[in-house]
Enzyme design. Structure first.
Site, PDB file in Angstrom:
ATOM      1  N   HIS A   9     -22.712  21.015 -16.848  1.00 31.58           N
ATOM      2  CA  HIS A   9     -23.100  20.217 -17.956  1.00 31.58           C
ATOM      3  C   HIS A   9     -23.560  18.851 -17.477  1.00 31.58           C
ATOM      4  CE1 HIS A   9     -20.328  23.234 -19.600  1.00 31.58           C
ATOM      5  NE2 HIS A   9     -21.020  23.130 -20.734  1.00 31.58           N
ATOM      6  N   HIS A 171     -15.104   8.506   8.451  1.00 22.98           N
ATOM      7  CA  HIS A 171     -15.556   8.505   6.918  1.00 22.98           C
ATOM      8  C   HIS A 171     -16.137   9.849   6.649  1.00 22.98           C
ATOM      9  CE1 HIS A 171     -19.976   8.093   8.024  1.00 22.98           C
ATOM     10  NE2 HIS A 171     -19.260   7.561   9.104  1.00 22.98           N
TER      11      HIS A 171
END
Length: 325
Positions: A9, A171
């Site tokens: 959506h 990271h």
């Protein structure tokens, strides 16, 4: 290769496709299909069919969908008839799921095989911080960096699967893309500065991917560990250095690194930036020259799927910029 269709959506599918590319690099045979306000279910089905048709070389299709029972899921389900042996659907799309799907395509040839594998990984990506917010039985996070000698292995030395210079250290790109590609058992941040910083040590421990131990050690300690022939047989180490100077000290001390992956060097005052992710001052350039003199090769890539950049050209451009000051 398994083709992947992301559908959702709104613009979520397009956004997570972009996020996945930032972490794992640009991917082939991946399509994003959005269900926007004003679209009808039949419009969405046509878009899904077009996405599949855009990947004719994909022998198997994996649909990653935002929500079970929503219109994207329902329209994908209507397309499944006759394709159950080649297609599969997983709902609850999140970024860990997408990254794991990209990595799984390197070794798995069927959408169904990847779909089953994704369930645990996508659930494992849901964690709480601070960790004391989690119920005790679910609180599996380690509050501090584990000791390097915990769960020591068989006789032998480390196998080094990657040594990387990255000012951001552990990271997303490292914890997902490089970890999936190199399959370390341990990620070791080698830094005197970080070893003295309790907060950064804890954050690094929290950032470790599921199933991989993360450690922070001073440079002298890493040199000692590299010489240990009794405890680290079968252990695959991914080393992270914050600066080229730290990498040079480790190599000079005997850590057997033949190739350095150069991923990121942050810009600061006094540095020149010859490309988007690397910045140098004269000390950095001199350090890379010393590393080259030791026979170290340089692999300049942010993520495994990137094409390597030419380090010699980058260094020459940086030197020219410094000389023009």
């Amino acid at each position: 290769m398994v083709g992947i269709v992301l559908t959702s959506h709104g613009q979520f599918a397009q956004g997570i496709l972009q996020s996945g590319s930032m972490i794992f690099g640009e991917q082939e045979n991946v399509q994003a299909v959005t269900f926007l306000p004003g679209d009808s279910p039949s419009d969405l089905q046509q878009h899904l069919q077009a996405a599949v048709a855009a990947m004719p070389e994909a022998e198997s299709i994996l649909f990653l969908v935002d929500l079970w029972g929503g219109t994207p899921f329902n329209q994908v389900s209507t397309l499944m008839d006759g394709h159950e042996d080649q297609w599969a659907v997983v709902t609850g799309l999140n970024l860990p799921m997408l990254i794991e799907a990209y990595a799984s395509r390197l070794s798995m040839q069927k959408a169904a095989e990847i779909a089953v594998h994704l369930i645990g990984e996508s659930q494992g990506g849901i964690r709480l911080y601070p960790e004391n917010l989690a119920p005790e039985k679910e609180n599996t996070s380690e509050p501090t960096t584990p000791a390097i000698n915990a769960n020591i292995g068989a006789p032998g030395k480390f196998t080094y699967v990657l040594a990387r210079i990255d000012s951001r250290l552990l990271h997303g790109q490292v914890a997902t893309a490089w970890t999936k590609t190199t399959k370390p058992t341990r990620i070791i941040v080698v830094s005197d500065a970080v070893a003295q910083d309790k907060l950064r040590k804890n954050l690094i421990a929290q950032a470790a991917p599921v199933g991989v131990k993360a450690h922070v050690v001073p440079i002298k300690q890493m040199i000692k560990l590299a010489q240990d022939e009794e405890h680290f047989g079968g252990q695959r180490a991914l080393l992270l250095f914050e600066t080229p100077q730290d990498a040079l000290r480790a190599i000079q001390g005997g850590v057997p690194i033949q190739t350095l992956n150069v991923g990121s060097m942050a810009h600061s005052a006094g540095k020149v930036q010859p490309n988007k992710v690397l910045a140098f001052d004269q000390n950095d350039l001199d350090t890379f020259q010393e590393l080259a003199d030791l026979g170290v090769k340089f692999d300049v890539r942010k993520v495994p799927n990137d094409s390597p950049d030419n380090m010699d050209a980058i260094l020459k451009k940086a030197q020219a910029a410094i000389d023009q000051r």
